[in-house]
Design an enzyme around this catalytic site. Structure first.
Site, PDB file in Angstrom:
ATOM      1  N   SER A 124       0.691  -1.062  -0.066  1.00 16.56           N
ATOM      2  CA  SER A 124      -0.369   0.107  -0.111  1.00 16.56           C
ATOM      3  C   SER A 124       0.479   1.054   0.162  1.00 16.56           C
ATOM      4  CB  SER A 124      -0.742  -0.373   0.786  1.00 16.56           C
ATOM      5  OG  SER A 124      -1.033   1.337   1.373  1.00 16.56           O
ATOM      6  N   TYR A 149      -2.250  -1.238  11.165  1.00 15.20           N
ATOM      7  CA  TYR A 149      -2.703  -1.876   9.904  1.00 15.20           C
ATOM      8  C   TYR A 149      -1.312  -1.088   8.884  1.00 15.20           C
ATOM      9  CZ  TYR A 149      -3.462  -1.914   4.504  1.00 15.20           C
ATOM     10  OH  TYR A 149      -3.587  -2.020   3.504  1.00 15.20           O
ATOM     11  N   LYS A 153       1.830  -3.867   7.010  1.00 19.26           N
ATOM     12  CA  LYS A 153       2.202  -4.227   5.343  1.00 19.26           C
ATOM     13  C   LYS A 153       3.987  -3.641   5.023  1.00 19.26           C
ATOM     14  CE  LYS A 153      -2.193  -4.953   3.576  1.00 19.26           C
ATOM     15  NZ  LYS A 153      -2.007  -6.131   2.591  1.00 19.26           N
TER      16      LYS A 153
END
Ligand code: NAD
Ligand code: UDP
Length: 338
Positions: A124, A149, A153
């Site tokens: 991302s 989150y 990643k």
């Protein structure tokens, strides 16, 4: 070739499954259905007239993974599976590290045991450090994400890089998505968030269809052209094609490759609202409210590396994004449950 899609029943995975099938690949979807329904798979099968092998399983489940690799002649994995709600990750950090990071470790171990060493990972743009210099190229520094989150990643990017350094016969693509939106042009598959959406576009379309009363625009005082946040919204079908291009590119390269998947253009929240109103012919009620913590003013991609190395570029513009998102939402007001 046969490609395993972890999380393939979800939003991006289902569209990628369709693109892979149409390109002549065999697809095995491995999903625990924690944020998806089997209906998306049925619809991809109906749209393509082709069948998908579905395994209901968790990426943290070594035995089911081993059985899946033993049963199907899998040559590559596209790894979509993960939890993705930024706000939830702040209150449930262990769930996010367990599922996203722990799940990736287990998946890679199962791949190694089955001698499958081609992996495309859903990363991302959130991994980039906050910057005023747009667009962001892959060489831009990564940062310290503001939530578990985003950290998960970045941790996965690091662990995959370490794995490939130790075992050079792995070929790994880290695809840094910008803002995936839209739906297949048929309106049959699309984004179906559980509960109130966190992301802008599903929020807009759910207000449009009457499921939600009004949109809150988070911040009207950013240093942008109209004061609202600017993002790089990419049509999910363009994103799906990017995975096909990455798989092809990995055949010719070992190592870890990082590619931005975006359009190279940014749109503000107010521009998104106007585009929705054009596509739907409906006014969208909204209020400008306080900024959302953790949001940056602007973020869009430099896509030259992906264009050069993948021979890929996004081809659908904002009006197509809105037309397709609206067709999906208006034909399926309750998503796959409707
Ligand atoms: P999604 O929630 O629709 O799809 C993820 C899928 O993974 C779901 O079908 C879910 O059931 C499955 N899953 C979750 N945990 C699992 C587990 N432990 N084992 C097996 N299956 C599991 O999300 P999406 O929008 O399609 O995103 C796909 C990937 O892309 C995710 O990794 C996400 O973090 C990443 N990503 C998404 C965006 C976005 O805005 N949608 C942006 C950047 C990156
Ligand atoms: N946004 C908004 N209202 C919402 C959801 C999002 O104004 O209900 C804004 C948000 O502040 C950002 C843009 O829309 O400027 C995109 O947000 P999203 O959560 O979709 O993506 P991300 O912030 O992860 O890039």
């Amino acid at each position: 070739m046969t490609v395993l899609l972890t999380g393939g029943a979800g939003f991006i995975g289902s569209h990628t499954a369709l693109v892979l099938l149409e390109a002549g690949h065999e697809v095995v979807i491995y999903d625990n259905l924690s944020n998806a329904s089997r209906e998306s798979i049925r619809r991809v099968e109906r749209l393509t007239g082709l069948s998908i092998v579905f395994v209901e399983g968790d990426i943290r489940d070594t035995k089911t993974l081993a059985d899946t690799f033993a049963t199907h002649n899998i040559e590559a994995v596209i790894h979509f599976a993960g939890l993705k709600a930024v706000g939830e990750s702040v209150s449930l950090p262990m769930a996010y590290y367990d599922n996203n990071v722990g799940g990736t470790v287990t998946l890679c171990q199962a791949m190694a045991a089955a001698d499958v060493k081609t992996l495309v990972f859903s990363s991302s743009a959130t991994v980039y450090a906050e910057s005023r210099d747009m667009p962001l190229a892959e060489s831009a520094p990564t940062g310290r994400p503001t939530n578990p989150y985003g950290t998960s990643k970045l941790m996965i990017e690091w662990l995959l890089t370490d794995l490939q350094r130790a075992e050079p016969d792995w070929s790994i693509a880290l695809l840094r998505y910008f803002n995936p939106v839209g739906a297949h042009f048929s309106g049959q598959i699309g984004e179906d968030p559980a509960g109130a959406p966190n992301n802008l576009l599903p929020y807009i379309t759910q207000v449009g269809v009457g499921r939600l009363p009004r949109l809150s625009v988070y911040g009207g005082d950013y240093p942008t052209r109209d004061g609202t946040g600017v993002r790089d919204y990419i049509h999910v079908m363009d994103l799906a094609r990017g995975h096909l291009a990455a798989l092809d590119a990995l055949k010719a390269r070992q190592g870890v490759q990082t590619w931005n998947l975006g359009t190279g253009h940014g749109y503000s929240v107010l521009e998104m609202i106007e585009a929705f109103e054009r596509a739907s012919g409906r006014p969208l009620p909204y209020d400008i409210v306080a900024r959302r913590p953790g949001d940056v003013a602007e973020c869009w991609a430099n896509v030259e590396k992906a264009e050069r190395e993948l021979g890929w570029r996004a081809s659908h513009g904002l009006d197509e994004i809105m037309r397709d998102a609206w067709r999906w939402q208006s034909d399926n007001p309750q998503g796959y449950r409707g």
